[in-house]
Write a protein that holds these residues in place. Sequence first.
Motif, PDB file in Angstrom:
ATOM      1  N   PHE A   1     -28.679 -21.123  -5.366  1.00 24.69           N
ATOM      2  CA  PHE A   1     -28.262 -20.818  -3.992  1.00 24.69           C
ATOM      3  C   PHE A   1     -28.125 -19.311  -3.789  1.00 24.69           C
TER       4      PHE A   1
ATOM      5  N   PRO B   1     -22.181 -19.432  -2.719  1.00 26.49           N
ATOM      6  CA  PRO B   1     -22.918 -20.264  -3.682  1.00 26.49           C
ATOM      7  C   PRO B   1     -22.114 -21.401  -4.301  1.00 26.49           C
TER       8      PRO B   1
ATOM      9  N   ALA C   1     -21.708 -24.117  -1.702  1.00 26.84           N
ATOM     10  CA  ALA C   1     -22.996 -24.782  -1.520  1.00 26.84           C
ATOM     11  C   ALA C   1     -23.310 -25.702  -2.689  1.00 26.84           C
TER      12      ALA C   1
END
Length: 224
Positions: free
Chosen positions: A141, A155, A158
């Motif tokens: 990510f 990140p 995600a």
Amino acid sequence: MTPPGRQKNEDERYRGILETAARLICERGYEGTSMQDIAAACRMTKAGLYHHVQSKEQLLLAIMTYGMDVFEERVLSKVLDIPDPVERLRRCMRLNIDLVTRGWSKEVTIILHEHATLHGEAREYIDGRKKRYVRFLEDSFADAVKQGRIRPVQPTVAAFAFLGMVLWIYKWFQPDGRLSAEQVSNEMVELLFAGLVTPASASVPAAGAAVLSIVPPAAVGEKP
């Protein structure tokens, strides 16, 4: 030295024990499955079972280790070298969903369902392998954000959003239900990445990447 043929038979017997035990634990839960139950399902004596495993928790660790081996072989190893981070993540999600939905390995389900059952070094070992997967997702990510392939996202958030979608499937997906594994995969990939991929990136798909579109209701088993 053990003859190759005998070693192969022993390995197959051991894998059979793991798979049988995994099936029973998935059906009854860890606490609801006894070593006698597993021995009977394997058509062997309890003493014979203890020839292969030292304890019930050691058996659970072996099942989870086998499950992680299967996951790394059938998912992670197939995406590590994909250069485009978005395609890497999409492909990873599809393969992970496939592993969970197609019943290739009950051992993978046990990793999810019995994650808090192990203790001490055994738990640390399995947690360490799972954390490597989280780091892979975080890095992917982060790469996608850095390259402008997706909009700016955190990140770690995600990565866990990705995992939350994929790893909960085993709780509700029915292989003989109205949704096929492929339909679930298509919908989930579209659901996550349609809101992430930047307009410029979306207009020029990565080489070899499948162009996804929203699956119409009729395609997922709903009545027109």
